[in-house]
Design an enzyme around this catalytic site. Structure first.
Site, PDB file in Angstrom:
ATOM      1  N   SER A  24       0.865  -1.095   0.043  1.00 27.77           N
ATOM      2  CA  SER A  24       0.060   0.047  -0.039  1.00 27.77           C
ATOM      3  C   SER A  24       0.793   1.357   0.007  1.00 27.77           C
ATOM      4  O   SER A  24       0.363   2.376  -0.521  1.00 27.77           O
ATOM      5  CB  SER A  24      -0.965   0.193   1.192  1.00 27.77           C
ATOM      6  OG  SER A  24      -0.089  -0.076   2.488  1.00 27.77           O
ATOM      7  N   ASP A 197      -0.992   7.347  10.128  1.00 35.74           N
ATOM      8  CA  ASP A 197      -1.847   6.417  10.988  1.00 35.74           C
ATOM      9  C   ASP A 197      -1.115   5.425  11.845  1.00 35.74           C
ATOM     10  O   ASP A 197      -1.364   4.577  12.448  1.00 35.74           O
ATOM     11  CB  ASP A 197      -2.843   5.726  10.375  1.00 35.74           C
ATOM     12  CG  ASP A 197      -2.149   4.761   9.188  1.00 35.74           C
ATOM     13  OD1 ASP A 197      -0.924   4.650   8.989  1.00 35.74           O
ATOM     14  OD2 ASP A 197      -2.993   4.327   8.233  1.00 35.74           O
ATOM     15  N   HIS A 200       1.157   4.081   7.421  1.00 35.07           N
ATOM     16  CA  HIS A 200       1.440   4.822   6.245  1.00 35.07           C
ATOM     17  C   HIS A 200       1.913   6.183   6.344  1.00 35.07           C
ATOM     18  O   HIS A 200       1.841   6.526   7.097  1.00 35.07           O
ATOM     19  CB  HIS A 200      -0.114   4.746   5.496  1.00 35.07           C
ATOM     20  CG  HIS A 200      -0.534   3.244   5.325  1.00 35.07           C
ATOM     21  ND1 HIS A 200      -1.684   2.878   6.374  1.00 35.07           N
ATOM     22  CD2 HIS A 200      -0.576   2.347   4.599  1.00 35.07           C
ATOM     23  CE1 HIS A 200      -1.933   1.706   6.048  1.00 35.07           C
ATOM     24  NE2 HIS A 200      -1.294   1.097   4.931  1.00 35.07           N
TER      25      HIS A 200
END
EC number: 3.1.-.-
Length: 249
Positions: A24, A197, A200
């Site tokens: 991600s 967070d 990320h």
């Protein structure tokens, strides 16, 4: 000159490629201000920057799909640079997140397998950059996990083990490496602002990654020309003489 005649007489224009392969943190890198978007901006008219990031993926799954992304005989030149950016999911705690967790020894084997495969399809080690996962801000990620109804499923100390393993693979294989885990924690600095967070990247984190990755990418693409002529250099009377060459800059 008719368009079909022009196309027939011009040599194919092949755009070099930079491949970003990861989880991600790579997938999200094309968002506004992302490190991948910044790379693409720097390489406009020199390279296509391809985002092949897959949210939630680990190296166990990555090594399976890599041959679908890069292969011989595809009609495209091999990438001029490839980033391999995994570990944030592999390092998840087995008891709390068994689906994404990959044991450290397997993580190492998977990275080596991907490097070997790329070598077999004419992407040598000198074009590779292995990137470690960034550090984990446990307090912030614990809050994220709580909102999702689960326990803290990662620890920064464990992420560090995977980061060190990634560096060792790069050293053994002769590839470049970017040690985000150490750089973001250098001199005991508070690294939480680099993360949105706890896991990320934040806008500041994206800037950090780009600023450290660009020098590694730049040395691999510095010899590439600016594709097609500058507009002032195009022959006014017969533009095809300027535009149907070999992609000269």
């Amino acid at each position: 000159m008719a368009l079909c005649e022009a196309v027939a007489s011009g040599s194919p224009l092949v755009w070099p490629r930079v491949l970003l392969f990861g989880d991600s943190i790579t997938q999200f890198s094309f968002q506004q201000g992302g490190w991948g978007a910044s790379l693409a901006d720097m390489l406009v008219r020199k390279c296509d920057v391809l985002n092949r990031g897959f949210s939630g993926y680990n190296t166990r799954w990555a090594k399976i799909i890599l041959p679908r992304l890069v292969r011989k005989g595809s009609g495209l030149d091999s990438p001029v640079a490839v980033t391999i950016f995994f570990g944030a999911n592999d390092s998840a705690l087995k008891d709390e997140n068994p689906k994404q967790h990959v044991p450290l020894e397997e993580f190492v084997a998977n990275l080596r397998s991907m490097v070997r495969y790329l070598r077999s399809v004419d992407v040598p080690e000198g074009r590779l950059i292995l990137i470690t996962p960034p550090p984990l801000c446990e307090a912030a990620w614990a809050q994220e996990c709580l909102q999702q109804g689960c326990k803290l499923n990662r620890l920064n100390s464990v992420v560090g083990e995977y980061a060190r393993a990634c560096l060792q693979v790069a050293q053994d294989c002769g590839a470049d490496a970017l040690d985000l885990w150490s750089l973001m924690q250098k001199d005991g600095q508070d690294f939480s602002s680099y993360l949105s967070d706890g896991l990320h990247l934040s806008p500041k984190g994206n800037e950090f990654v780009f600023s450290h990755l660009w020098p590694l990418i730049e040395k691999k693409v510095s010899s590439l020309p600016f594709l097609l002529p500058y507009w002032r250099d195009i022959a006014e009377a017969r533009p095809e003489l300027s535009l149907l060459g070999d992609g000269d800059h």
